[in-house]
Scaffold this motif. Structure first.
Motif, PDB file in Angstrom:
ATOM      1  N   VAL A  12       0.851  -1.187   0.000  1.00  0.00           N
ATOM      2  CA  VAL A  12       0.000   0.000   0.000  1.00  0.00           C
ATOM      3  C   VAL A  12       0.886   1.235   0.000  1.00  0.00           C
ATOM      4  CG1 VAL A  12      -0.160   0.047   2.529  1.00  0.00           C
ATOM      5  CG2 VAL A  12      -1.978   1.086   1.155  1.00  0.00           C
ATOM      6  N   GLN A  13       0.394   2.311  -0.593  1.00  0.00           N
ATOM      7  CA  GLN A  13       1.151   3.561  -0.615  1.00  0.00           C
ATOM      8  C   GLN A  13       1.046   4.266   0.746  1.00  0.00           C
ATOM      9  OE1 GLN A  13      -0.289   5.863  -3.946  1.00  0.00           O
ATOM     10  NE2 GLN A  13       0.988   4.747  -5.394  1.00  0.00           N
ATOM     11  N   PRO A  14       2.022   5.106   1.054  1.00  0.00           N
ATOM     12  CA  PRO A  14       1.922   5.902   2.285  1.00  0.00           C
ATOM     13  C   PRO A  14       0.615   6.685   2.323  1.00  0.00           C
ATOM     14  CG  PRO A  14       4.128   6.055   1.380  1.00  0.00           C
ATOM     15  CD  PRO A  14       3.304   5.312   0.355  1.00  0.00           C
ATOM     16  N   ARG A  19      -6.765  -3.627   6.124  1.00  0.00           N
ATOM     17  CA  ARG A  19      -7.394  -4.276   7.262  1.00  0.00           C
ATOM     18  C   ARG A  19      -6.901  -5.715   7.334  1.00  0.00           C
ATOM     19  NH1 ARG A  19     -13.766  -5.587   8.476  1.00  0.00           N
ATOM     20  NH2 ARG A  19     -13.360  -7.149   6.838  1.00  0.00           N
ATOM     21  N   LEU A  20      -6.281  -6.039   8.445  1.00  0.00           N
ATOM     22  CA  LEU A  20      -5.817  -7.396   8.683  1.00  0.00           C
ATOM     23  C   LEU A  20      -6.908  -8.187   9.410  1.00  0.00           C
ATOM     24  CD1 LEU A  20      -2.158  -6.756   9.893  1.00  0.00           C
ATOM     25  CD2 LEU A  20      -3.063  -6.903   7.562  1.00  0.00           C
ATOM     26  N   SER A  21      -6.984  -9.475   9.110  1.00  0.00           N
ATOM     27  CA  SER A  21      -7.940 -10.360   9.768  1.00  0.00           C
ATOM     28  C   SER A  21      -7.206 -11.517  10.427  1.00  0.00           C
ATOM     29  CB  SER A  21      -8.951 -10.919   8.758  1.00  0.00           C
ATOM     30  OG  SER A  21      -9.690  -9.892   8.144  1.00  0.00           O
ATOM     31  N   MET A  82      -5.872  -0.506   9.786  1.00  0.00           N
ATOM     32  CA  MET A  82      -4.679   0.340   9.779  1.00  0.00           C
ATOM     33  C   MET A  82      -4.889   1.468   8.777  1.00  0.00           C
ATOM     34  SD  MET A  82      -1.736  -2.626   9.954  1.00  0.00           S
ATOM     35  CE  MET A  82      -2.044  -3.157   8.274  1.00  0.00           C
ATOM     36  N   ASN A  83      -4.921   2.686   9.280  1.00  0.00           N
ATOM     37  CA  ASN A  83      -5.105   3.871   8.448  1.00  0.00           C
ATOM     38  C   ASN A  83      -3.863   4.753   8.496  1.00  0.00           C
ATOM     39  OD1 ASN A  83      -7.788   3.032   7.960  1.00  0.00           O
ATOM     40  ND2 ASN A  83      -8.535   4.145   9.753  1.00  0.00           N
ATOM     41  N   SER A  84      -3.786   5.659   7.560  1.00  0.00           N
ATOM     42  CA  SER A  84      -2.657   6.609   7.501  1.00  0.00           C
ATOM     43  C   SER A  84      -1.333   5.877   7.626  1.00  0.00           C
ATOM     44  CB  SER A  84      -2.792   7.657   8.618  1.00  0.00           C
ATOM     45  OG  SER A  84      -4.005   8.352   8.510  1.00  0.00           O
ATOM     46  N   LEU A  85      -1.174   4.847   6.839  1.00  0.00           N
ATOM     47  CA  LEU A  85       0.019   4.012   6.945  1.00  0.00           C
ATOM     48  C   LEU A  85       1.268   4.759   6.531  1.00  0.00           C
ATOM     49  CD1 LEU A  85      -1.567   0.692   5.732  1.00  0.00           C
ATOM     50  CD2 LEU A  85      -0.314   0.982   7.883  1.00  0.00           C
ATOM     51  N   LYS A  86       2.355   4.413   7.212  1.00  0.00           N
ATOM     52  CA  LYS A  86       3.651   5.042   6.986  1.00  0.00           C
ATOM     53  C   LYS A  86       4.660   3.972   6.576  1.00  0.00           C
ATOM     54  CE  LYS A  86       2.701   8.208  10.850  1.00  0.00           C
ATOM     55  NZ  LYS A  86       3.207   8.703  12.159  1.00  0.00           N
ATOM     56  N   PRO A  87       5.728   4.360   5.896  1.00  0.00           N
ATOM     57  CA  PRO A  87       6.755   3.375   5.532  1.00  0.00           C
ATOM     58  C   PRO A  87       7.291   2.610   6.749  1.00  0.00           C
ATOM     59  CG  PRO A  87       7.090   5.380   4.306  1.00  0.00           C
ATOM     60  CD  PRO A  87       5.999   5.675   5.286  1.00  0.00           C
ATOM     61  N   GLU A  88       7.340   3.255   7.893  1.00  0.00           N
ATOM     62  CA  GLU A  88       7.850   2.576   9.089  1.00  0.00           C
ATOM     63  C   GLU A  88       6.872   1.553   9.656  1.00  0.00           C
ATOM     64  OE1 GLU A  88       7.687   5.894   8.555  1.00  0.00           O
ATOM     65  OE2 GLU A  88       7.158   6.982  10.394  1.00  0.00           O
ATOM     66  N   VAL A 111       3.026  -6.693   5.513  1.00  0.00           N
ATOM     67  CA  VAL A 111       2.506  -5.366   5.171  1.00  0.00           C
ATOM     68  C   VAL A 111       3.683  -4.528   4.690  1.00  0.00           C
ATOM     69  CG1 VAL A 111       1.482  -3.249   6.066  1.00  0.00           C
ATOM     70  CG2 VAL A 111       0.576  -5.477   6.769  1.00  0.00           C
ATOM     71  N   THR A 112       3.568  -4.000   3.489  1.00  0.00           N
ATOM     72  CA  THR A 112       4.613  -3.160   2.920  1.00  0.00           C
ATOM     73  C   THR A 112       4.011  -1.818   2.539  1.00  0.00           C
ATOM     74  OG1 THR A 112       5.787  -5.095   2.053  1.00  0.00           O
ATOM     75  CG2 THR A 112       6.367  -2.949   1.130  1.00  0.00           C
ATOM     76  N   VAL A 113       4.568  -0.763   3.105  1.00  0.00           N
ATOM     77  CA  VAL A 113       4.098   0.592   2.819  1.00  0.00           C
ATOM     78  C   VAL A 113       5.192   1.298   2.031  1.00  0.00           C
ATOM     79  CG1 VAL A 113       3.173   2.730   3.761  1.00  0.00           C
ATOM     80  CG2 VAL A 113       2.823   0.561   4.981  1.00  0.00           C
ATOM     81  N   SER A 114       4.909   1.547   0.766  1.00  0.00           N
ATOM     82  CA  SER A 114       5.932   2.112  -0.104  1.00  0.00           C
ATOM     83  C   SER A 114       5.273   2.778  -1.302  1.00  0.00           C
ATOM     84  CB  SER A 114       6.869   1.007  -0.578  1.00  0.00           C
ATOM     85  OG  SER A 114       7.805   1.504  -1.518  1.00  0.00           O
ATOM     86  N   SER A 115       5.931   3.831  -1.782  1.00  0.00           N
ATOM     87  CA  SER A 115       5.438   4.493  -2.989  1.00  0.00           C
ATOM     88  C   SER A 115       6.137   3.933  -4.223  1.00  0.00           C
ATOM     89  CB  SER A 115       5.646   6.000  -2.893  1.00  0.00           C
ATOM     90  OG  SER A 115       6.997   6.299  -2.619  1.00  0.00           O
TER      91      SER A 115
END
Length: 115
Positions: A12-14, A19-21, A82-88, A111-115
């Protein structure tokens, strides 16, 4: 024997959401607590969110206001919104259920948060 099956991870992008289940093989009411942890590469495992059998919740400071743990007793499933996800936030996320002094783990979901 308790089984926990996790799903919902992905890329997902920053600023995005996931939503994890965590689906349990028995009723959630029987657990003392369900906990979400995460572990990033070369880092220690970190507690992210907790929900007790009574419905009380607790969050790591790093995710407060962005993540929400909830449950659907009819589906024996715990969710981590999980909202407003960050790379960290990038990590493998694990659910953990505590029952009678024993600890059970899901298989983990990336979970990978990256542009």
């Amino acid at each position: 024997q308790v089984q926990l099956v996790e799903s919902g991870g992905g890329l997902v992008q920053p600023g995005g959401s996931l939503r994890l289940s965590c689906a349990a093989s028995r009723g959630l009411f029987s657990f003392d607590a369900v906990v979400y942890y995460r572990q990033a590469p070369e880092k220690h495992r970190e507690l992210v969110a907790t929900m007790t059998s009574g419905g009380n919740t607790n969050y790591a400071d790093s995710v407060k206001g962005r993540f929400t743990i909830s449950r659907d007793n009819a589906k024996n499933t715990v969710y981590l919104q999980m909202n407003s996800l960050k790379p960290e936030d990038t990590a493998v996320y694990y659910c953990n259920a505590l029952l009678g002094g024993r600890s059970y783990w899901g298989q983990g979901t990336q979970v990978t948060v990256s542009s």
